[in-house]
Write a protein that holds these residues in place. Structure first.
Motif, mmCIF file in Angstrom:
data_model
loop_
_atom_site.group_PDB
_atom_site.id
_atom_site.type_symbol
_atom_site.label_atom_id
_atom_site.label_comp_id
_atom_site.label_asym_id
_atom_site.label_seq_id
_atom_site.Cartn_x
_atom_site.Cartn_y
_atom_site.Cartn_z
ATOM 1 N N ILE A 128 -6.279 -4.311 -2.034
ATOM 2 C CA ILE A 128 -5.536 -4.549 -0.795
ATOM 3 C C ILE A 128 -6.412 -4.236 0.409
ATOM 4 O O ILE A 128 -6.505 -5.026 1.352
ATOM 5 N N VAL A 129 -7.084 -3.075 0.353
ATOM 6 C CA VAL A 129 -7.914 -2.681 1.488
ATOM 7 C C VAL A 129 -9.063 -3.664 1.667
ATOM 8 O O VAL A 129 -9.320 -4.152 2.776
ATOM 9 N N LEU A 130 -9.757 -4.015 0.566
ATOM 10 C CA LEU A 130 -10.877 -4.959 0.674
ATOM 11 C C LEU A 130 -10.389 -6.335 1.111
ATOM 12 O O LEU A 130 -11.030 -6.994 1.928
ATOM 13 N N GLY A 131 -9.271 -6.760 0.553
ATOM 14 C CA GLY A 131 -8.716 -8.056 0.940
ATOM 15 C C GLY A 131 -8.427 -8.107 2.425
ATOM 16 O O GLY A 131 -8.653 -9.121 3.089
ATOM 17 N N LEU A 169 0.831 -1.210 0.000
ATOM 18 C CA LEU A 169 0.000 0.000 0.000
ATOM 19 C C LEU A 169 0.863 1.256 0.000
ATOM 20 O O LEU A 169 0.562 2.222 -0.708
ATOM 21 N N MET A 170 1.955 1.238 0.748
ATOM 22 C CA MET A 170 2.838 2.411 0.745
ATOM 23 C C MET A 170 3.422 2.638 -0.645
ATOM 24 O O MET A 170 3.459 3.760 -1.145
ATOM 25 N N MET A 171 3.887 1.556 -1.269
ATOM 26 C CA MET A 171 4.444 1.677 -2.618
ATOM 27 C C MET A 171 3.395 2.214 -3.589
ATOM 28 O O MET A 171 3.661 3.128 -4.367
ATOM 29 N N LEU A 172 2.219 1.625 -3.536
ATOM 30 C CA LEU A 172 1.183 1.994 -4.503
ATOM 31 C C LEU A 172 0.717 3.428 -4.304
ATOM 32 O O LEU A 172 0.534 4.159 -5.273
ATOM 33 N N MET A 173 0.542 3.838 -3.059
ATOM 34 C CA MET A 173 0.076 5.198 -2.804
ATOM 35 C C MET A 173 1.120 6.215 -3.261
ATOM 36 O O MET A 173 0.780 7.265 -3.801
ATOM 37 N N ALA A 174 2.381 5.894 -3.030
ATOM 38 C CA ALA A 174 3.446 6.796 -3.461
ATOM 39 C C ALA A 174 3.414 6.940 -4.976
ATOM 40 O O ALA A 174 3.469 8.051 -5.519
ATOM 41 N N TYR A 175 3.255 5.816 -5.654
ATOM 42 C CA TYR A 175 3.241 5.852 -7.107
ATOM 43 C C TYR A 175 1.983 6.557 -7.599
ATOM 44 O O TYR A 175 2.020 7.319 -8.569
ATOM 45 N N LEU A 176 0.875 6.304 -6.907
ATOM 46 C CA LEU A 176 -0.390 6.923 -7.285
ATOM 47 C C LEU A 176 -0.290 8.444 -7.218
ATOM 48 O O LEU A 176 -0.834 9.145 -8.082
ATOM 49 N N ALA A 211 -10.012 -9.661 -6.004
ATOM 50 C CA ALA A 211 -9.430 -8.933 -7.130
ATOM 51 C C ALA A 211 -10.207 -9.221 -8.413
ATOM 52 O O ALA A 211 -10.484 -8.310 -9.210
ATOM 53 N N LEU A 212 -10.568 -10.474 -8.610
ATOM 54 C CA LEU A 212 -11.308 -10.873 -9.806
ATOM 55 C C LEU A 212 -12.647 -10.146 -9.853
ATOM 56 O O LEU A 212 -13.044 -9.611 -10.901
ATOM 57 N N LEU A 213 -13.343 -10.088 -8.724
ATOM 58 C CA LEU A 213 -14.651 -9.445 -8.694
ATOM 59 C C LEU A 213 -14.529 -7.935 -8.868
ATOM 60 O O LEU A 213 -15.333 -7.313 -9.563
ATOM 61 N N ILE A 214 -13.488 -7.332 -8.262
ATOM 62 C CA ILE A 214 -13.280 -5.894 -8.457
ATOM 63 C C ILE A 214 -12.998 -5.618 -9.931
ATOM 64 O O ILE A 214 -13.507 -4.665 -10.522
#
Lengths: 545, 545
Positions: B38-41, A257-264, B56-59
């Motif tokens: 990630i958050v939902l998982g 999540l940290m990686m993804l948010m930074a990239y986002l 992930a598949l459903l999202i």
């Protein structure tokens, strides 16, 4: 054996030029070269002339020569330099990591000086280079350029290479210098990109006061919005991780999540045409201040080292890439009939960028010193020389902007464009290798008292070094919030005499009473009793007081 | 707000369909969706029906629907499913991490059974499916398929989805089951890809005994060479890091080098047309046994979590991607006039793959049990059912192979190809969602005694859990090398009665006296005195004895 292998690789490449097999071959070679760069960089660590950028650049050049020889002068590079690759994948981790690891106290203490250098300085530098090329290029026979082209050249060569600078300077040895040069580099990159984009989109035939103000407004709008976006993304990540407490189930989710948010944050800035560099830099600062303290101990070590590693890999990749791309035979073919012109253009550009940088470093340092009472905070002349010198390197940002400007569809064949591309490559190679090699010795010569600290720090323990970096603030934190001996600065008088300290004090007050209870931060992490930590337990009592 | 944002995104995409701006938009959406996964998982972690793959598949499916509605049925996906993206970037981290985290002792103890299931089982499954489709498809009107196509369908649907299986089973709860199902999955993927490639390149009009033997020889050649390449790359990385001692200067170089060497092993295998899956799996095993012990403590924590995180991200990405791609309207258009045929084909395929898997799990388990004296090592019937069931899911490998086979240039318009692609998507979605959802409850129902262990382990401490995994071997290590009470197995008799244990003993002898002194490993790391470790100091005296 190596040659025959390469031979077969190149022949395979030739036959499958567009297929996926070619990408497999390129990837193999690139990954192997990256490994070679790491090993050589390690072995040359003690060498006073070399640094990792130069090593990667030279390995890239050597590989280019080998491929050129094997393919009989047909091609020298495996991948064409792509702006997208650079701006979308390689730059974000570098800038994010810089924000994540920067000493926040130093950075914000010198904020005004950094902004002076980064924004005003870049405009001065750009203006000097533009005026210079307008004068000199008319005398050389290199095709027709209009005002927009000259301004673009100014913006291209005003972009210093913060990546290379990071490798030459050391945050622990010369903290003031590092924060000034590096902070300037980040703001400078953003400014250059803003100026460049503004020039591309503006109608320069009707340049008047109104347009100039619009440009200025545009810059502030971009700067403020980009910063806010970065801060907001960082705070959202801190809030999510604190509220949901991911560490309960899996440390991997926290890290991901940290990686993804930074990239986002970077990609959102790009989406809204803001400056991704500024956004991701501030996102890194916020994440290291809040989010990083909300995750588990393992995640803290992991993120710290992962971000550093990704940044390191991206840097090495960029220099390898620039080195390999430099020998692309197609670019040199159209200028080969007049090598003198290319050399002349490159020399003029190097001269102008040295002049352009001198034109703002020394006057602005003088201005900055005027505002400082404390002798130790002033920038002395030797330091000014180092600041001037260590910002002379030009790298991938210049390359990317030059490619964007001078290889637009259908314009590549023009002689002027070919000369500008080859000159940009020449300037980047020359400045990185020559100026880069001389920087370390120059710093040792001009600022010899830091040398003792260097060897002490680098010979000490290696592992916890990078772990300690974000804890540097702790001193200041305890100094203001915890130590009752430090008098509360009187609101008005304090601000006038020591403005930065006063701002820092009120920021701490706000941080402790509002920000940290909401977004977490040091002291709000539930520590598992007896869990192994690489440092002393955080002062929970202080922060909750 | 979300809808209007998406609307603007889609309209932007439509206007810049091939430009870099489209990729920025797609990347933003993808990164945001990954965060959502990630958050939902995390929030659904306790749910007994869901797992991360299904989430992930459903999202992905939901996003596909939203995009489909906004674009008025024009497009449903942001990126076309690309084999390259899958095989070059997403699969390697997943398989490497599996090798890196696998319990080596369990894996090698069940090596013969795993090979039976993975190699012979896949061939049986492929044969059953091929024979089945040959019979059924002739009765349905779905274009003309030749023997090669039928065999390819067999290979495509013989590839189980090891990624999804990994998420459903837990290494700590059911170690034997995990090692069997997962080990089979890795070998199975490799076998499927080998069979698929062999079919593509073989002249099937002259199928005789000689060609069959050639196929068999080809398989063993691939298997052995791929394994050797993986082991060699792992050992080279261990040797380099041990000799050069990168931690002296920078932990980042160690981490970077481990990542690069792991990736290099996969790419080298692809370059030489070997099975990258097998190579990178064995590279992971060797790296966790040798290289991992040669790096600094920080690097150990970092690599462990980084590899897990990258693998986790790649898995989530794949399922998101498959979910989004499933609604691609172009694929469904050509089969929309006969929805019954598509449903019939999908049902036949699901039936056949259940039958094909049953046809080898039960007989081969019986064979495997014959060779085992110890009752606790035998695979009882309930376990066989779980093994059968948990390998029924089909995922990204099947998709990638189906795309490779049935969307070749110029053949996409054929009705049979369109039906095969849509059926593959249907089978993958159905098996992942339905079979996947039922797996956790099935395991709890059939093997209830493991449940107590589950809650104990998962409610315990989270952070050090993954750190402990590679230390599991330590028990066996001490058991054989350190504990004098364990009698040295008599060379011949010992091998006959307890072959695996004897092999393990001699492997330990060889490992201690030759491999570990050269390549490092537990006990050969110079520990900094007083440096914080998350576990007891290693038994250096044992290994040097």
């Amino acid at each position: 054996m190596m040659a025959s292998l390469l031979d077969s690789l190149v022949s395979r490449m030739a036959s499958f030029s567009a297929s996926d097999h070619a990408s497999v071959v390129s990837l193999n070679l690139f990954v192997a070269l990256l490994c070679a760069c790491i090993v050589l960089g390690h072995l040359l660590e003690e060498n006073r002339w070399m640094n990792e950028s130069i090593t990667a650049l030279l390995i890239g050049l050597a590989t280019g020569v080998v491929i050129l020889l094997i393919s009989n002068g047909k091609s020298s590079h495996l991948l064409v330099f792509s702006e997208d690759l650079f701006f979308i994948y390689l730059l974000p981790p570098i800038i994010f990591n810089a924000g994540f690891q920067v000493k926040k106290k130093q950075f914000f203490r010198n904020f005004v000086t950094i902004m002076l250098f980064g924004a005003i300085g870049t405009v001065i530098s750009c203006t000097v280079i533009t005026l210079g090329v307008t004068q000199f290029f008319k005398k050389l026979d290199i095709g027709t350029f209009d005002l927009g082209d000259y301004l673009a050249i100014g913006a291209i060569f005003a972009a210093t290479d913060s990546v290379c600078t990071l490798q030459v300077l050391n945050q622990d040895e010369t903290p003031l210098l590092y924060s000034l040069v590096f902070g300037e580099g980040v703001v400078n990159d953003a400014t250059s990109v803003v100026i460049f984009n503004a020039i591309q989109s503006f109608d320069l035939t009707h340049l008047n006061h109104e347009a100039a103000f619009q440009l200025l407004g545009n810059f502030f709008y971009l700067f403020i919005l980009s910063t806010l976006l970065g801060v907001a993304t960082g705070l959202i990540s801190a809030y999510c991780i604190k509220k949901l407490y991911f560490g309960r189930h899996s440390t991997d989710r926290e890290v991901a999540l940290m990686m993804l948010m930074a990239y986002l944050s970077y990609m959102l800035a790009e989406l809204f045409d803001l400056s991704g560099i500024l956004t991701v830099f501030f996102c890194g600062i916020v994440m290291s201040h809040y989010t990083w303290h909300n995750v588990t101990e393992s995640s803290r070590i992991t993120t710290k080292h992962t971000f550093a590693t990704l940044s390191f890999l991206a840097e090495t990749f960029i220099f390898l890439y620039v080195g390999m791309d430099a020998l692309d035979i197609d670019k040199w073919r159209s200028v080969s009939d007049s090598p003198g012109t290319s050399v002349a253009v490159s020399s003029i550009l190097i001269g102008l960028l040295m002049l352009g940088r001198a034109a703002f470093v020394f006057p602005l340092s003088f201005l900055s010193n005027l505002g400082k009472k404390n002798q130790s905070e002033k920038i002395d002349f030797k330091m000014q020389v180092v600041i001037w010198w260590s910002g002379l390197m030009r790298g991938a940002v210049s390359m990317a902007l030059a490619y964007n400007k001078f290889t637009r569809a259908g314009k590549t064949d023009l002689r002027g464009n070919a000369i500008m591309i080859t000159s940009t490559i020449t300037v980047c190679l020359f400045s990185t290798v020559v100026f880069g090699m001389l920087t370390k010795p120059l710093i040792r010569f001009l600022l010899p008292h830091q040398k003792a600290t260097t060897s002490f720090l680098s010979d000490g323990n290696n592992t916890p070094k990078s772990i300690q970096i974000p804890l540097i603030d702790q001193d200041s934190f305890i100094e203001f919030a915890g130590n009752p001996n430090v008098p509360r600065p009187d609101s008005i008088r304090g601000f006038l005499t020591r403005p930065t300290r006063t701002v820092h004090y009120y920021w701490r007050q706000f941080d402790d009473s509002f920000m940290r209870p909401v977004f977490g931060g040091r002291g709000f992490v539930p520590f598992v009793p007896g869990s192994p930590t690489e440092r002393d337990p955080p002062p929970t009592d202080l922060s909750r007081a």
